[in-house]
Design a protein around this motif. Sequence first.
Motif, PDB file in Angstrom:
ATOM      1  N   THR A 159       0.842  -1.201   0.000  1.00  0.00           N
ATOM      2  CA  THR A 159       0.000   0.000   0.000  1.00  0.00           C
ATOM      3  C   THR A 159       0.872   1.244   0.000  1.00  0.00           C
ATOM      4  O   THR A 159       1.749   1.403   0.853  1.00  0.00           O
ATOM      5  CB  THR A 159      -0.923   0.024   1.230  1.00  0.00           C
ATOM      6  OG1 THR A 159      -1.706  -1.177   1.268  1.00  0.00           O
ATOM      7  CG2 THR A 159      -1.856   1.228   1.175  1.00  0.00           C
ATOM      8  N   ARG A 160       0.619   2.131  -0.944  1.00  0.00           N
ATOM      9  CA  ARG A 160       1.354   3.396  -1.025  1.00  0.00           C
ATOM     10  C   ARG A 160       0.483   4.587  -0.636  1.00  0.00           C
ATOM     11  O   ARG A 160       0.987   5.627  -0.251  1.00  0.00           O
ATOM     12  CB  ARG A 160       1.877   3.607  -2.454  1.00  0.00           C
ATOM     13  CG  ARG A 160       2.926   2.614  -2.873  1.00  0.00           C
ATOM     14  CD  ARG A 160       4.247   2.889  -2.173  1.00  0.00           C
ATOM     15  NE  ARG A 160       4.907   4.055  -2.740  1.00  0.00           N
ATOM     16  CZ  ARG A 160       5.718   4.857  -2.073  1.00  0.00           C
ATOM     17  NH1 ARG A 160       5.927   4.662  -0.780  1.00  0.00           N
ATOM     18  NH2 ARG A 160       6.306   5.894  -2.661  1.00  0.00           N
ATOM     19  N   MET A 161      -0.852   4.400  -0.736  1.00  0.00           N
ATOM     20  CA  MET A 161      -1.734   5.534  -0.528  1.00  0.00           C
ATOM     21  C   MET A 161      -3.097   5.049  -0.057  1.00  0.00           C
ATOM     22  O   MET A 161      -3.581   4.000  -0.473  1.00  0.00           O
ATOM     23  CB  MET A 161      -1.883   6.315  -1.842  1.00  0.00           C
ATOM     24  CG  MET A 161      -2.608   7.636  -1.757  1.00  0.00           C
ATOM     25  SD  MET A 161      -2.743   8.425  -3.407  1.00  0.00           S
ATOM     26  CE  MET A 161      -1.016   8.560  -3.877  1.00  0.00           C
ATOM     27  N   VAL A 162      -3.719   5.861   0.816  1.00  0.00           N
ATOM     28  CA  VAL A 162      -5.104   5.668   1.226  1.00  0.00           C
ATOM     29  C   VAL A 162      -5.839   6.970   0.932  1.00  0.00           C
ATOM     30  O   VAL A 162      -5.344   8.054   1.254  1.00  0.00           O
ATOM     31  CB  VAL A 162      -5.228   5.328   2.729  1.00  0.00           C
ATOM     32  CG1 VAL A 162      -6.695   5.253   3.141  1.00  0.00           C
ATOM     33  CG2 VAL A 162      -4.517   4.020   3.044  1.00  0.00           C
ATOM     34  N   VAL A 191       2.841   5.249   4.360  1.00  0.00           N
ATOM     35  CA  VAL A 191       1.629   5.303   3.529  1.00  0.00           C
ATOM     36  C   VAL A 191       1.068   6.722   3.558  1.00  0.00           C
ATOM     37  O   VAL A 191       0.820   7.273   4.631  1.00  0.00           O
ATOM     38  CB  VAL A 191       0.571   4.298   4.027  1.00  0.00           C
ATOM     39  CG1 VAL A 191      -0.737   4.452   3.237  1.00  0.00           C
ATOM     40  CG2 VAL A 191       1.095   2.868   3.897  1.00  0.00           C
ATOM     41  N   LEU A 192       0.860   7.300   2.379  1.00  0.00           N
ATOM     42  CA  LEU A 192       0.295   8.645   2.294  1.00  0.00           C
ATOM     43  C   LEU A 192      -1.224   8.579   2.453  1.00  0.00           C
ATOM     44  O   LEU A 192      -1.895   7.827   1.749  1.00  0.00           O
ATOM     45  CB  LEU A 192       0.641   9.280   0.944  1.00  0.00           C
ATOM     46  CG  LEU A 192       0.188  10.732   0.759  1.00  0.00           C
ATOM     47  CD1 LEU A 192       0.985  11.657   1.671  1.00  0.00           C
ATOM     48  CD2 LEU A 192       0.335  11.165  -0.701  1.00  0.00           C
ATOM     49  N   VAL A 193      -1.746   9.369   3.383  1.00  0.00           N
ATOM     50  CA  VAL A 193      -3.194   9.449   3.597  1.00  0.00           C
ATOM     51  C   VAL A 193      -3.687  10.738   2.940  1.00  0.00           C
ATOM     52  O   VAL A 193      -3.360  11.833   3.392  1.00  0.00           O
ATOM     53  CB  VAL A 193      -3.550   9.422   5.088  1.00  0.00           C
ATOM     54  CG1 VAL A 193      -5.063   9.543   5.281  1.00  0.00           C
ATOM     55  CG2 VAL A 193      -3.033   8.134   5.729  1.00  0.00           C
ATOM     56  N   ASN A 220       2.604  12.248   6.842  1.00  0.00           N
ATOM     57  CA  ASN A 220       2.047  11.402   5.782  1.00  0.00           C
ATOM     58  C   ASN A 220       0.600  11.770   5.442  1.00  0.00           C
ATOM     59  O   ASN A 220      -0.143  10.955   4.878  1.00  0.00           O
ATOM     60  CB  ASN A 220       2.119   9.918   6.162  1.00  0.00           C
ATOM     61  CG  ASN A 220       1.277   9.576   7.388  1.00  0.00           C
ATOM     62  OD1 ASN A 220       1.070  10.414   8.268  1.00  0.00           O
ATOM     63  ND2 ASN A 220       0.779   8.350   7.434  1.00  0.00           N
ATOM     64  N   VAL A 221       0.193  13.011   5.752  1.00  0.00           N
ATOM     65  CA  VAL A 221      -1.169  13.468   5.452  1.00  0.00           C
ATOM     66  C   VAL A 221      -1.120  14.550   4.380  1.00  0.00           C
ATOM     67  O   VAL A 221      -0.278  15.447   4.410  1.00  0.00           O
ATOM     68  CB  VAL A 221      -1.871  14.006   6.719  1.00  0.00           C
ATOM     69  CG1 VAL A 221      -3.210  14.677   6.361  1.00  0.00           C
ATOM     70  CG2 VAL A 221      -2.105  12.874   7.709  1.00  0.00           C
ATOM     71  N   CYS A 222      -2.032  14.448   3.422  1.00  0.00           N
ATOM     72  CA  CYS A 222      -2.179  15.438   2.353  1.00  0.00           C
ATOM     73  C   CYS A 222      -3.655  15.768   2.214  1.00  0.00           C
ATOM     74  O   CYS A 222      -4.503  14.856   2.197  1.00  0.00           O
ATOM     75  CB  CYS A 222      -1.632  14.884   1.036  1.00  0.00           C
ATOM     76  SG  CYS A 222      -1.907  15.927  -0.412  1.00  0.00           S
ATOM     77  N   VAL A 223      -3.994  17.050   2.121  1.00  0.00           N
ATOM     78  CA  VAL A 223      -5.384  17.495   2.017  1.00  0.00           C
ATOM     79  C   VAL A 223      -5.626  18.097   0.636  1.00  0.00           C
ATOM     80  O   VAL A 223      -4.826  18.908   0.161  1.00  0.00           O
ATOM     81  CB  VAL A 223      -5.718  18.533   3.106  1.00  0.00           C
ATOM     82  CG1 VAL A 223      -7.147  19.053   2.943  1.00  0.00           C
ATOM     83  CG2 VAL A 223      -5.527  17.921   4.493  1.00  0.00           C
ATOM     84  N   LEU A 224      -6.728  17.690   0.001  1.00  0.00           N
ATOM     85  CA  LEU A 224      -7.107  18.226  -1.304  1.00  0.00           C
ATOM     86  C   LEU A 224      -8.361  19.084  -1.162  1.00  0.00           C
ATOM     87  O   LEU A 224      -9.309  18.704  -0.466  1.00  0.00           O
ATOM     88  CB  LEU A 224      -7.406  17.097  -2.299  1.00  0.00           C
ATOM     89  CG  LEU A 224      -6.326  16.040  -2.509  1.00  0.00           C
ATOM     90  CD1 LEU A 224      -6.776  15.062  -3.592  1.00  0.00           C
ATOM     91  CD2 LEU A 224      -4.999  16.668  -2.867  1.00  0.00           C
TER      92      LEU A 224
END
Length: 368
Positions: A159-162, A191-193, A220-224
């Motif tokens: 897993t690379r991303m959720v 894992v990037l969330v 590891n958190v990114c917001v769109l």
Amino acid sequence: MPEPSSAPYVRQAPALRAALSAVPVYAPGRRASSVLTAALASNESHFTPLPSVRQVLQNAAQTVNRYPDTTSTRLREEIGALLQTDPDHIAVSPGSVGALQQLMTSFCNEGDEVVFAWRSFEAYPILVQLAGARAVPVPLGADEGHDLDAMAEAITDRTRMVILCVPNNPTGVGMTQADFQGFLDRVPPTVLVVVDEAYAEYVDSPQHIDALRLLDERPNVCVLRTFSKAYGLAGLRVGYAVAPAYVADGLRRAALPFGVSAPAQEAAIASLAAADELRARVAAVIGERNRVIEAAREQGWSVPNSQANFFWLRAAERQLTGLLTAFDASGILVRPFADEGIRITLADRDTNDRVLRALADARCGAAL
């Protein structure tokens, strides 16, 4: 001299990637063919752009012979000021879905896994497969929201991303900050969330997730986010990601050069300056959301709590057919999902009353 071949001529041509054959085609909501039709199949704002934004667009149209700022410097600075975030942590993109595609390009290799809830935004499995990764959809919980326990259990060493769609599209269900933080505690730091907050402006629950607050302590958190929904700039395609500086830098490197037009950037900046008008429009949508959902429940429909500018009706095939018949007869375009349910975008009061009448008609129909 060799003899001419008698073998049949075989025409050769460049081959498409084999992965494309498995990629589902994104199905946009139907477009209205008449001004009398209520177009509620896409989650667009029913408000037209603000007068100040329209004026900016007219002015910006005079310079479309020039390339835009490819890194959207001024817009990143304005977003940073609004969110009290360093502009180096922001990457502007063609809608939030553009940022997600850039994330896939930046993080996913062939065979990597991306976990997301399902049903959720239809672009997720498309972008995953285009990146050559493997989609891992996890069914929604009984409340039509993310089943975070099941999603945590679905994470493997590949897993690379959720992706968390909050509020979820198409069900509108949100997520609490406590549940979000508990989920992050179970996610490996590698894992990037990705928290897709396309409808963040419509949220009014005090317990709702505030992912931006955790960016400093969770690398590891990114917001769109996007200007397509509450800001009413869907046709201009401008959104952004807020993330650790190295992630934002990677997104800018992976971006299509000049992907966000100068008029889009100027309109977004002008929209940020019109904060009071935005809040008034959002308040009107929230008021209608509460009124319509309560009325639909009084009719006997089971409607989950929505934190977005739409609401969801779970419906199996026979019930879905009756609903679509009633909406078509009323001149209302909604978004069906085969054998799952129907999503209805909120609009002005008169249009929402038409929706309630159609729901009442469907409730009385023999098919239901």
